[in-house]
Design an enzyme around this catalytic site. Structure first.
Site, PDB file in Angstrom:
ATOM      1  N   LYS A 234       0.848  -1.205   0.000  1.00  0.00           N
ATOM      2  CA  LYS A 234       0.000   0.000   0.000  1.00  0.00           C
ATOM      3  C   LYS A 234       0.874   1.242   0.000  1.00  0.00           C
ATOM      4  O   LYS A 234       1.737   1.412   0.858  1.00  0.00           O
ATOM      5  CB  LYS A 234      -0.915  -0.008   1.241  1.00  0.00           C
ATOM      6  CG  LYS A 234      -1.721   1.277   1.434  1.00  0.00           C
ATOM      7  CD  LYS A 234      -2.675   1.196   2.623  1.00  0.00           C
ATOM      8  CE  LYS A 234      -3.352   2.538   2.911  1.00  0.00           C
ATOM      9  NZ  LYS A 234      -4.261   2.502   4.081  1.00  0.00           N
ATOM     10  N   LYS A 246     -10.527  12.556   8.111  1.00  0.00           N
ATOM     11  CA  LYS A 246     -10.097  12.043   9.416  1.00  0.00           C
ATOM     12  C   LYS A 246     -10.190  13.135  10.480  1.00  0.00           C
ATOM     13  O   LYS A 246     -10.231  14.328  10.170  1.00  0.00           O
ATOM     14  CB  LYS A 246      -8.625  11.583   9.332  1.00  0.00           C
ATOM     15  CG  LYS A 246      -8.408  10.261   8.644  1.00  0.00           C
ATOM     16  CD  LYS A 246      -6.941   9.871   8.747  1.00  0.00           C
ATOM     17  CE  LYS A 246      -6.678   8.549   8.038  1.00  0.00           C
ATOM     18  NZ  LYS A 246      -7.373   7.408   8.653  1.00  0.00           N
ATOM     19  N   ASP A 316     -12.239   7.053   3.462  1.00  0.00           N
ATOM     20  CA  ASP A 316     -11.073   6.751   4.299  1.00  0.00           C
ATOM     21  C   ASP A 316     -10.686   5.265   4.235  1.00  0.00           C
ATOM     22  O   ASP A 316      -9.629   4.877   4.712  1.00  0.00           O
ATOM     23  CB  ASP A 316     -11.363   7.164   5.754  1.00  0.00           C
ATOM     24  CG  ASP A 316     -10.108   7.314   6.586  1.00  0.00           C
ATOM     25  OD1 ASP A 316      -9.006   7.284   6.006  1.00  0.00           O
ATOM     26  OD2 ASP A 316     -10.234   7.460   7.818  1.00  0.00           O
ATOM     27  N   GLU A 318      -9.493   3.714   1.823  1.00  0.00           N
ATOM     28  CA  GLU A 318      -8.915   3.851   0.484  1.00  0.00           C
ATOM     29  C   GLU A 318      -7.877   2.784   0.158  1.00  0.00           C
ATOM     30  O   GLU A 318      -7.686   2.426  -1.003  1.00  0.00           O
ATOM     31  CB  GLU A 318      -8.273   5.241   0.344  1.00  0.00           C
ATOM     32  CG  GLU A 318      -6.848   5.399   0.891  1.00  0.00           C
ATOM     33  CD  GLU A 318      -6.730   5.199   2.401  1.00  0.00           C
ATOM     34  OE1 GLU A 318      -7.758   5.332   3.075  1.00  0.00           O
ATOM     35  OE2 GLU A 318      -5.633   4.896   2.883  1.00  0.00           O
ATOM     36  N   ARG A 320      -7.686  -0.454   0.666  1.00  0.00           N
ATOM     37  CA  ARG A 320      -8.168  -1.691   0.046  1.00  0.00           C
ATOM     38  C   ARG A 320      -8.526  -1.481  -1.424  1.00  0.00           C
ATOM     39  O   ARG A 320      -8.418  -2.396  -2.220  1.00  0.00           O
ATOM     40  CB  ARG A 320      -9.349  -2.243   0.860  1.00  0.00           C
ATOM     41  CG  ARG A 320     -10.546  -1.349   0.898  1.00  0.00           C
ATOM     42  CD  ARG A 320     -11.481  -1.696   2.055  1.00  0.00           C
ATOM     43  NE  ARG A 320     -10.924  -1.255   3.345  1.00  0.00           N
ATOM     44  CZ  ARG A 320     -11.474  -1.513   4.527  1.00  0.00           C
ATOM     45  NH1 ARG A 320     -12.573  -2.226   4.593  1.00  0.00           N
ATOM     46  NH2 ARG A 320     -10.914  -1.080   5.645  1.00  0.00           N
TER      47      ARG A 320
END
Ligand code: BES
Ligand code: MN
Ligand code: ZN
Length: 469
Positions: A234, A246, A316, A318, A320
């Site tokens: 990632k 966030k 949020d 993101e 995956r």
């Protein structure tokens, strides 16, 4: 990185470092120093440092460091020495006869504990360090492996510590291209723009930033390779959460959200440096999860590399989405024997396992065992969590093939099940490592230095070594 030289002779012009391991004799320490050392060593604890000044005598200073008897003792001792002595003080560490692994651990600890983040504006950080290891056996191989492992970990720390004012997807790709250059057998390709057409998750996540997303593939391909391991990392260069923004404390360290990509890249280069007979391909989706006019919205439906779709109601979640494309790409185009993905994927992982332990998911018991064993030897902990088939129903969506972030509670597990969807027949040859917690250290401790830890590099290097044995 500072050099460590092996020497057959104790140089008494230098500060002498004597590691004290439980129930190990000090027979390799000779002369009057031996008795003084033995007296001072009484009751010394693991990673504890004690000083023996010897004015007007040689050596003028002896530093004792506790090793203890437990796992990780030599690594922690090495790190303690790095911290305890001034950078420009010439040292001679006397070892006597030790297992090769202990010497590797000690050297890794010396280098890892001696790490400091610096960027291009600063002076070289290790000038003046002058270190010898006095040993009676040939430890050159242990030292060489330790050096490659530590160098790769330093690289991952440097990339992860870099602030996001510097670190956007292009910058990170260029850094990886830069360190890969001049390494025989290593190739790197960066895809961007129209080449990302099929990478719908990567385009969606990266859409809100003026810094465009890209996909790096980095390959080590020796002619001797018997197996092919794909490492998917990632690579979110900053995770603001996007439109599902966030909280302030939640965003504070989100420059680390590319730590998985950094570890995958660094481990691939380490495999090349060690000339391991295994093909390694790192696939790194890089994007900034920002808020902008073209940011993806809660409720959007995204089409991935494999043609399937995800409904995303929380921008949020993101990581995956970008991993989904990268995993689909791996399965469709690379046909590797093993796929391992690394990601700072969920806050839930840190809730489940605390600050130092990563979560490991796999259907493949053999692979899970090999990774856990590699982690144990490397000094990185993992704990296996389940992939319950009957939780798959929570991912159901009315408008897409799946939902990206159902509210089930077990966030790390749900994320892992989501990723599994993209593995197809490779689901049985895959491991997912959620390293959200151990990617960062709030304080320096043992071989970890405050900030990015480079977590995963050491485990991957040991794992790739184990495949070559
Ligand atoms: N990058 C974060 C996860 C994270 C949290 C990494 C703390 C390191 C430290 C990830 O993208 C994220 O935001 N995950 C969400 C997922 C949720 C919205 C389904 C989370 O875990 O809260
Ligand atoms: Mn996020
Ligand atoms: Zn993230």
């Amino acid at each position: 990185m500072f050099p460590i030289r092996l020497t057959a002779h104790l140089d008494d012009e230098r500060t002498m470092v004597v590691p004290i391991a439980t129930s190990r004799s000090l027979s390799h320490v000779e002369g009057e120093v031996a008795a003084e050392t033995a007296a001072l060593a009484e009751g010394i604890g693991p990673a504890e440092v004690r000083l023996l000044p010897r004015p007007l005598r040689r050596p003028e200073k002896v530093v004792l460091v506790g090793v203890g008897s437990g796992a990780g003792g030599w690594r922690a001792a090495g790190a303690a020495v790095s911290r305890a002595v001034a950078g420009d003080e010439p040292l001679c560490i006397t070892l006597g006869d030790l297992p090769a692994d202990a010497v590797r651990d000690l050297a890794e600890g010396l280098w890892l504990g001696g790490y400091r983040y610096r960027d291009a504006r600063e002076e070289p950080r290790t000038a003046g360090v002058d270190l010898q290891i006095n040993a009676i056996r040939p430890y050159a191989e242990s030292l060489a492996r330790a050096e490659v492992t530590a160098r790769a970990t330093w690289l991952a720390r440097d990339l992860t510590n870099a602030p996001s004012s510097l670190k956007n997807p292009d910058w990170l790709a260029e850094e990886i291209v830069g360190v890969s250059a001049k390494r025989a057998g290593v190739t790197v390709r960066v895809r961007g723009g129209a080449e990302l057409e099929r990478f719908g998750g990567l385009r969606a996540v990266g859409g809100g930033s003026v810094h465009r997303p890209c996909l790096v593939s980095l390959t080590w391909q020796p002619s001797t390779a018997r197996r092919h391991v794909a490492l998917v990392g990632k690579g979110i260069t900053f995770d603001s959460g996007g439109i599902s923004i966030k909280t302030r404390p939640g965003m504070k360290i989100m420059k680390i959200d590319m730590a998985g990509a950094a570890a995958a890249a660094a481990a691939t280069l380490a495999a090349a440096d060690l000339d391991l007979p295994v093909r390694v391909t790192a696939v790194l989706p890089l994007a900034e999860n920002a808020i902008g006019a073209d940011a993806y919205r809660p409720g959007d439906v995204i089409t991935h590399y494999d043609g399937s779709t995800s409904e995303s109601t929380n921008s949020d979640a993101e990581g995956r989405l970008v991993l989904a494309d990268a995993l689909g790409y791996c399965v469709a185009e690379l046909d590797p024997d093993v796929i391992i993905d690394l990601a700072t994927l969920t806050g839930s992982q840190t809730v489940a396992l605390g600050t130092r332990t990563a979560a490991l998911f796999s259907h493949d018991d053999e692979l899970a065992k090999a990774l856990a064993e590699a982690g144990r030897r490397a000094g990185e902990q993992m704990w296996r969590l389940p992939l319950p088939d009957d939780y798959r129903e929570y991912l159901r969506s009315d408008i897409a093939d799946r939902h990206s972030s159902p509210a089930l509670g077990a966030g790390a597990v749900v994320a892992a099940l989501y990723l599994r969807d993209f593995l197809g027949e490779k689901a049985d040859r895959w491991a997912h490592i959620d390293m959200a917690a151990p990617a960062w250290a709030d304080d320096s401790e043992m071989e970890l230095t405050k900030g990015a830890t480079g977590w995963g590099v050491r485990t991957l290097v040991r794992y790739l070594e184990s495949l070559s044995a």
